[in-house]
Enzyme design. Structure first.
Site, PDB file in Angstrom:
ATOM      1  N   ASN A   1     -10.597  34.015  44.183  1.00  0.00           N
ATOM      2  CA  ASN A   1     -10.467  35.394  43.679  1.00  0.00           C
ATOM      3  C   ASN A   1      -9.439  35.484  42.543  1.00  0.00           C
ATOM      4  O   ASN A   1      -8.577  36.362  42.522  1.00  0.00           O
ATOM      5  CB  ASN A   1     -10.077  36.354  44.804  1.00  0.00           C
ATOM      6  CG  ASN A   1     -11.148  36.445  45.872  1.00  0.00           C
ATOM      7  OD1 ASN A   1     -12.340  36.496  45.554  1.00  0.00           O
ATOM      8  ND2 ASN A   1     -10.742  36.451  47.136  1.00  0.00           N
ATOM      9  N   GLU A   2      -9.558  34.568  41.617  1.00  0.00           N
ATOM     10  CA  GLU A   2      -8.558  34.486  40.554  1.00  0.00           C
ATOM     11  C   GLU A   2      -8.805  35.488  39.432  1.00  0.00           C
ATOM     12  O   GLU A   2      -9.939  35.716  39.018  1.00  0.00           O
ATOM     13  CB  GLU A   2      -8.537  33.073  39.959  1.00  0.00           C
ATOM     14  CG  GLU A   2      -7.526  32.919  38.823  1.00  0.00           C
ATOM     15  CD  GLU A   2      -7.497  31.522  38.225  1.00  0.00           C
ATOM     16  OE1 GLU A   2      -7.015  31.395  37.084  1.00  0.00           O
ATOM     17  OE2 GLU A   2      -7.958  30.573  38.897  1.00  0.00           O
ATOM     18  N   TYR A   3      -7.724  36.065  38.949  1.00  0.00           N
ATOM     19  CA  TYR A   3      -7.700  36.806  37.686  1.00  0.00           C
ATOM     20  C   TYR A   3      -6.774  36.031  36.754  1.00  0.00           C
ATOM     21  O   TYR A   3      -5.634  35.727  37.120  1.00  0.00           O
ATOM     22  CB  TYR A   3      -7.180  38.224  37.876  1.00  0.00           C
ATOM     23  CG  TYR A   3      -8.204  39.196  38.408  1.00  0.00           C
ATOM     24  CD1 TYR A   3      -8.715  40.213  37.604  1.00  0.00           C
ATOM     25  CD2 TYR A   3      -8.667  39.101  39.720  1.00  0.00           C
ATOM     26  CE1 TYR A   3      -9.650  41.115  38.096  1.00  0.00           C
ATOM     27  CE2 TYR A   3      -9.605  39.993  40.220  1.00  0.00           C
ATOM     28  CZ  TYR A   3     -10.090  41.003  39.401  1.00  0.00           C
ATOM     29  OH  TYR A   3     -11.020  41.894  39.890  1.00  0.00           O
ATOM     30  N   SER A   4      -7.267  35.715  35.568  1.00  0.00           N
ATOM     31  CA  SER A   4      -6.492  34.906  34.626  1.00  0.00           C
ATOM     32  C   SER A   4      -5.990  35.774  33.483  1.00  0.00           C
ATOM     33  O   SER A   4      -6.740  36.577  32.917  1.00  0.00           O
ATOM     34  CB  SER A   4      -7.355  33.770  34.069  1.00  0.00           C
ATOM     35  OG  SER A   4      -7.751  32.902  35.108  1.00  0.00           O
TER      36      SER A   4
END
Length: 601
Positions: free
Chosen positions: A129-132
């Site tokens: 569930n990554e936000y970069s």
């Protein structure tokens, strides 16, 4: 086919980001370290600016990481997650060797891209569930931090006093529909030919790759890079962080014939495409023949010389390279005969100054009053001058407007400028004992209105400027008070003068080697100067009626032979590229025009 596409959208909710709360990142560096660095920035960020090495701006490559599983050395993104427990788990996995580490709480903003939503089924680690964060996270976006000691998370938050709630409250992560173009798939990746990415594919990505593979690969890489770097520029402007200057290219154009400094010479948009060329006059060594010469911009700050001969170049007062007929191309205009005819050599596409047009008889007015001013509601310029019957402005089609005024102002204070922001140039100057600013405003109805300021400081002679201090109006600015303060005035929307002052980043004693120009693309003029000892350009960015104290430095690749702003040395912008670059172009001697191209991030 429609059924298949519908199933894809059901399986992958590609147009909606699921998380609008805060974000978290585990990091071994202390808050003081992060603060000193200006924020949480990726590994590739520092080398990109300090060493000039490329920064990877592919979200796909970032998500995959290096083959070893570690972060890429050239990474242009910073990873975050959507909940504190996930950040704690990640910290325990990758920072277990540290007795103490930190989990930073980060405000949502459009620099954060939803990796799973943007990459869809190609996301390599959807469970994270990554936000970069593109280009990193400024310190002012960090709300606070939690401390993890010997693996135990203390859930008491430490607030960051430098958090800018005024900038980051009520913001959201970037929508997937705004981010697909930044996915960063390889040029031949099948995603560029599939929904939804096909609708957002940058030029050259995934289209007819097999037919022209090399060209498309280069086009795809270049277009992705320009899009991402333009986005990075916009984000840093929005977040009001200290910007950085990066040298991106150096060009050298040889066999250039430079205009003679005894005549007019201007950097002009010769082709109407946003690339500036340098035009003026030259005379044969025996004085027998005069010609127009232009260092023609071929694109990407490369130049070649062109020569044009005319039968009559007109009188010096009134000569200009301007767009006389509003077609976007630069023409050459002047007063001919016994100061009785307005004459323009109009340009056609690829045929410069080739079509002569005579506006007919006119009174050319007094020598020192002649100027060219932009006509409101058009792209045309009109020839303006003071005559015995008042001020008259006439265009090449012989249409005239006129006004009368009993004071033409001091000669060293006169400017034609759009001081009220309505799209037409107004006539402004200092009157009385250099103590009041008077302007005749050009109206949309063809009528002129006179406005006059209250008492103001007219500043030092020769240190008065037309500057776009705000994004939509020219300001009349003067250097005052021991050369360290600038006062500026403009006409507000209610038709009255507004005067304000600002501190200069350095003492200004003369106009040589300085230039006011927008170098960061925010439609406001910044101030730059040439420093001869280290051979550098130094710029300070406009922060809306003030200049930053943060100095941006460009080390020039050669030594200019003339001062900045004098003609052959000029900082110019290009407006036909997403990367929004500028260049310091200058005569380096021996017929060489050098341009050091740079971008502000």
């Amino acid at each position: 086919m429609k059924t298949i596409i519908s199933l894809i959208f059901i399986m992958f909710p590609l147009f909606v980001s699921a998380h609008n709360g805060n974000f978290y990142r585990a990091d071994s560096r202390s808050p003081n370290e992060i603060k000193d660095l200006g924020g949480l920035y990726p590994r590739g960020y520092y080398d990109f600016f300090e060493r000039g090495t490329p920064m990877s701006i592919s979200l796909y490559d970032h998500a995959r990481g290096a083959p070893s599983g570690n972060t890429r050395y050239d990474d242009g993104f910073v990873s975050t997650t959507t909940d504190i427990d996930s950040a704690h788990e990640i910290g325990q996995n990758i920072l277990s060797g540290y007795t103490e580490y930190y989990i930073y709480l980060i405000a949502p903003a459009p620099n954060l891209l939803d990796v799973n939503a943007v990459l869809g089924r190609y996301s390599p680690h959807p469970q994270e569930n990554e936000y970069s964060a593109l280009g990193g996270i400024p310190w002012t976006q960090v709300i606070g931090w939690y401390v993890v000691n010997n693996g135990v998370l203390d859930r008491n938050i430490h607030r960051n006093r430098q958090f800018r709630a005024d900038l980051f409250n009520n913001l959201s992560p970037a929508l997937p529909s705004e981010s697909y173009q930044f996915a960063g798939f390889e040029p031949e990746h099948p995603a560029w030919r599939q929904e939804p990415w096909i609708n957002f594919a940058p030029p050259g990505c995934g289209r007819n790759v097999r037919l022209t593979k090399h060209i498309n690969q280069q086009d795809c890489s270049n277009s992705q890079e320009e899009l991402v770097y333009k986005k990075l520029q916009d984000l840093r402007t929005q977040f009001k962080v200290d910007k950085k200057l990066k040298l991106v290219n150096k060009t050298s154009s040889n066999n250039i014939i430079f205009p003679n400094h005894d005549f007019i010479r201007e950097w002009v948009d010769l082709d109407g495409n946003g690339d500036l060329s340098y035009c003026g006059f030259t005379v044969d060594s025996d004085g027998s023949r005069k010609r127009i010469v232009c260092a023609h911009n071929n694109g990407n700050f490369t130049y070649s010389s062109i020569n044009i001969s005319l039968s009559d170049y007109g009188w010096p007062k009134g000569q200009r390279f301007i767009d006389a007929n509003g077609d976007g191309l630069v023409d050459y205009c002047r007063v001919q005969y016994v100061w009785t005819h307005l004459y323009c050599s109009l340009s056609l596409p690829g045929q410069y100054f080739s079509l002569d047009k005579d506006a007919g008889y006119l009174d050319a007015g007094y020598n020192n009053s002649r100027a060219w001013a932009k006509v409101i509601g058009t792209n045309k310029y009109s020839f303006c001058r003071l005559t015995s019957n008042g001020y008259i402005c006439t265009d090449i089609d012989s249409y005239s407007t006129a006004f009368k005024d009993d004071d033409q102002g001091w000669a060293d204070s006169r400017y034609w400028m759009d001081i009220d922001g309505n799209g037409g140039d107004d006539y402004c100057r200092l009157v009385y004992n250099w103590t009041h600013l008077r302007c005749n405003l050009q109206g949309k109805d063809g009528l002129w209105k006179r406005v006059e300021s209250k008492y103001l400081d007219g500043g030092y002679p020769s240190l008065r400027f037309k500057i776009k201090m705000t994004s939509n109006k020219d300001n009349y600015c003067r250097i005052v008070r021991n050369h360290r303060v600038m006062e500026c005035a403009y006409v507000s929307d209610n038709g009255e003068f507004h005067n304000y002052s600002l501190n200069m980043p350095f003492s200004l004693y003369n106009k040589n080697d300085i230039q006011f120009i927008d170098i960061d693309g925010d439609n406001r003029d910044d101030i730059c100067r040439y420093n001869s000892a280290p051979n550098t350009m130094e710029c300070y960015l406009n922060q809306d009626k003030s200049f930053s104290q943060n100095k941006l430095v460009l080390y020039l690749s050669a030594k200019p032979i003339s001062s900045l702003g004098s003609g052959s040395s000029k900082i110019i912008r290009t407006f036909n590229s997403e990367k929004n670059s500028s260049a310091y172009c200058y005569n380096a001697g021996y017929g060489t025009l050098r341009c050091d191209e740079f971008v502000i991030y």
